[in-house]
Design a protein around this motif. Structure first.
Motif, mmCIF file in Angstrom:
data_model
loop_
_atom_site.group_PDB
_atom_site.id
_atom_site.type_symbol
_atom_site.label_atom_id
_atom_site.label_comp_id
_atom_site.label_asym_id
_atom_site.label_seq_id
_atom_site.Cartn_x
_atom_site.Cartn_y
_atom_site.Cartn_z
ATOM 1 N N GLY A 69 121.628 43.482 43.932
ATOM 2 C CA GLY A 69 121.450 44.930 44.066
ATOM 3 C C GLY A 69 119.990 45.339 43.985
ATOM 4 O O GLY A 69 119.522 46.191 44.750
ATOM 5 N N ALA A 70 119.231 44.714 43.043
ATOM 6 C CA ALA A 70 117.813 45.048 42.881
ATOM 7 C C ALA A 70 117.023 44.691 44.137
ATOM 8 O O ALA A 70 116.125 45.440 44.566
ATOM 9 C CB ALA A 70 117.245 44.314 41.669
ATOM 10 N N ALA A 124 118.170 44.544 47.268
ATOM 11 C CA ALA A 124 118.489 45.507 48.326
ATOM 12 C C ALA A 124 117.798 46.842 48.068
ATOM 13 O O ALA A 124 117.279 47.485 48.994
ATOM 14 C CB ALA A 124 120.003 45.691 48.412
ATOM 15 N N PHE A 125 117.750 47.272 46.825
ATOM 16 C CA PHE A 125 117.099 48.538 46.458
ATOM 17 C C PHE A 125 115.618 48.500 46.821
ATOM 18 O O PHE A 125 115.060 49.463 47.351
ATOM 19 C CB PHE A 125 117.290 48.770 44.960
ATOM 20 N N TYR A 175 120.190 50.744 50.785
ATOM 21 C CA TYR A 175 120.708 51.351 49.561
ATOM 22 C C TYR A 175 122.209 51.121 49.389
ATOM 23 O O TYR A 175 122.696 50.940 48.275
ATOM 24 C CB TYR A 175 120.402 52.850 49.537
ATOM 25 N N ALA A 235 122.836 47.846 47.853
ATOM 26 C CA ALA A 235 122.506 47.863 46.429
ATOM 27 C C ALA A 235 123.640 48.492 45.627
ATOM 28 O O ALA A 235 124.058 47.969 44.586
ATOM 29 C CB ALA A 235 121.212 48.633 46.205
ATOM 30 N N TRP A 271 125.981 46.597 42.630
ATOM 31 C CA TRP A 271 126.027 47.061 41.238
ATOM 32 C C TRP A 271 127.418 47.561 40.860
ATOM 33 O O TRP A 271 127.869 47.368 39.729
ATOM 34 C CB TRP A 271 124.974 48.148 41.025
#
Length: 615
Positions: A132-133, A135-136, A143, A146, A150
């Motif tokens: 997730g981090a 992709a963010f 987004y 991400a 998560w």
């Protein structure tokens, strides 16, 4: 740039303050003179200077969030969590060393610049969080990926998400802020809830969440809720909340008649009204209270406040100070009746109003209470605004100045000097010690208070300077033996030599040539060591600065005599002699003492004239 929980709350852009706030914004630094008694003691006519930082910190003391901030870095917290998960068996890879290496490699890949892809990891909550981090960090087009990673993490069985549930919830809140989603506040609330349930929060993200949730509520124009969150953030020790709180202050226009319904509703919140009051006061109190434009703004704000049907008013005494600064003393007293009668700020305002009414005894009693409270709290250090090279008094110094001014008006000279001294207003205390107190009053005070007779450096404004000041004054009055007791060894030796040369010079049995030589030796001692032996602390000699700066003409001003003043008139300097208006009245007894105790001659570096006479 990393978008990770390690990125602690950034300060909300100060530029936004201008968009939300009408009127002139300026720092709370000021042009306060170096001595309270200068400019006729006009400081006693003004309010103390209220500071936004101190006042919102005071309000934050009523908030008691259970969360704790963390001092660990992202790398430290991440590594500690993963090691603990391995050791406890929360994650069970086939090869622990390989899993640990993969974890470290993945963490490095998240550092800037963003890698195109993450290396392979052992399947766990840590890997999902990293996914997730990553992709963010890759931007808005990623987004959704991400969010999916998560949320997948948070849907794992409880025992499989012990270490990264808090982190995932926190980042979902940040993601919601990025996408303007109204779910942001809910995610930050969940962050705190998960931490309270026992999920690992090694980075203190639950504490961090208050500021970000405040930002979410601010975006939704839920100003009261945002204020509460920022105050919780401040209560946890995060000072970035101080500037953030400026953004929730209700919009107060210059013209009260233009106040819109939304702003009226905001001002009906006791907390927002409290913050609005403090914002106004921090911009216009102290030395800014002489700003006519600011005073007119205060008047308009008061009309706005009084036009509302307020259910409750917090800190009504602060509104009373706004009225006081505007010269509306009856309105000030009316607001004071709605205030906490025992708060130092209320007692201070009562004292100011009592002084204006001529009740100096009551004013002194109240101010003594206020001064002791401020001094006990350690609020004595003079303030400096290094960016603007301006200085102002601390709260205890304002209280000391007000109290000492009243003591002076009541001819309680020793008490006035004592208050100046204890209030860290050394230059005012030194002026009274040199010019107003009798030398015996000063000697009794020094002996009673047990000051160590070892002088500090001349520019070190401390109470221990008082014995040296006394010694020099005793020398000026030819009381050499008594003076010797209060000098350091170096000055004692010089004084002994000076006294001996004077004795030999006055001996009529000695040849005239010898006597002349002794007179010249005495003149040489006074010329080159006169500042240390007999110089005045302030005017006319300026011992406090080593003689580098003109100490002023306070002794002449308080006698009511004309002094040289300078003013600008169409780019030209106009000089004229005229008396200084005294806001702290000089009694006849003070004037008598000033005339009697002034050095002879009353000229800068007066000891050089003494040396000339001896020569």
């Amino acid at each position: 740039m990393k978008f990770d929980p390690s990125l602690k709350k950034s300060i909300l852009a100060i530029a936004l303050v201008g968009a939300l706030y009408h009127g002139r914004l300026h720092a709370s630094g000021s042009f306060a003179p170096p001595r309270w008694l200068e400019e006729g003691g006009i400081a006693s006519e003004r309010s103390p200077e209220f500071y936004w930082k101190e006042e919102v910190t005071r309000i934050a003391q009523d908030f008691h969030p259970p969360e704790k901030r963390s001092t660990l870095s992202l790398e430290e917290a991440d590594q500690a969590d993963f090691n603990e998960a391995l050791q406890s068996g929360a994650i069970q890879p086939d090869n622990k060393e390989k899993a640990l290496s993969q974890h470290r490699t993945a963490r490095l890949a998240l550092l800037s610049p963003v890698a195109e892809s993450l290396p392979e990891e052992f399947n766990s909550e840590f890997a999902l969080y990293h996914k997730g981090a990553h992709a963010f960090q890759k931007g808005s087009e990623h987004y959704e990926a991400a969010r999916t990673a998560w949320e997948t993490l948070l849907n794992l069985p409880v025992q499989e998400r012990h270490y990264r549930s808090v982190w995932a919830s926190y980042m979902l809140g940040k993601l919601a802020l990025k996408t303007n989603s109204e779910e942001a506040a809910q995610w930050f609330q969940k962050t705190r809830s998960l931490a309270a349930q026992g999920f690992v929060d090694s980075l203190g993200l639950a504490a961090d969440s208050y500021g970000w949730e405040g930002r979410a509520e601010l975006d939704l124009k839920h100003y009261e809720k945002a204020a509460e969150l920022y105050l919780n953030q401040l209560a946890l020790g995060d000072l970035t909340a101080i500037d953030s709180l400026k953004l929730v202050v209700p919009n107060l226009p210059d013209d009260a008649s233009t106040l819109d319904e939304a702003s009226k509703k905001e001002l009906q919140s006791p907390l927002l009204l409290q913050l609005a009051t403090l914002q106004i006061l921090s911009q216009t109190s102290g030395w800014y209270s002489s700003d006519l434009a600011a005073c007119n703004r205060i008047l308009n704000c008061l009309k706005t406040l009084e036009s509302l049907n307020l259910a409750a008013v917090k800190d009504a005494e602060y509104i009373g100070w706004i009225a006081y600064n505007a010269g509306k003393f009856e309105e000030s007293a009316r607001w004071l009746k709605l205030a906490n009668p025992d708060s130092p700020v209320s007692l201070w305002l009562k004292a100011k109003l009592a002084r204006r009414a001529g009740n100096t005894a009551e004013a002194a009693r109240l101010l003594s209470n206020v001064f002791d409270t401020m001094r006990t709290a350690g609020m004595t250090d003079r303030r400096y605004d290094l960016a603007r090279d301006e200085s102002s008094y601390a709260m205890a110094q304002y209280a000391a100045g007000d109290l000492a001014g009243i003591r002076l008006e009541r001819a309680e000279f020793v008490s006035a000097m004592d208050v100046f001294l204890r209030g860290n207003l050394w230059r005012d205390a030194a002026f009274l010690a040199d010019w107003v107190l009798t030398v015996d009053e000063l000697k009794t005070y020094v002996d009673k208070n047990g000051f160590v007779p070892v002088p500090p450096a001349p520019d070190n404004e401390q109470q221990n300077s008082l014995p040296w000041l006394l010694a020099r004054r005793l020398v000026r009055e030819n009381r050499y033996q008594e003076a010797r007791e209060y000098f350091s060894e170096k000055e004692k030796a010089m004084l002994d030599r000076y006294v001996e040369t004077l004795k030999n010079a006055a001996d009529s049995k000695k040849p005239k040539l010898d006597r002349a030589r002794h007179y010249f030796t005495a003149a040489w001692i006074v010329r080159y060591f006169g500042m240390e032996l007999m110089g005045t602390e302030m005017e006319p000699d300026g011992f406090y600065s080593g003689g580098d700066f003109d100490p002023g003409t306070l002794g002449i001003e308080r006698q009511g005599k004309p002094v040289l003043t300078r003013r600008w008139d169409q780019a030209n300097v106009v000089e004229e002699f005229k008396p200084q208006k005294l806001y702290i009245r000089a009694t006849p007894e003070e004037k008598r003492r000033l005339a009697k105790h002034q050095p002879e001659p009353n000229k800068r570096f007066h000891y050089r004239y003494v040396a000339t006479g001896l020569a």
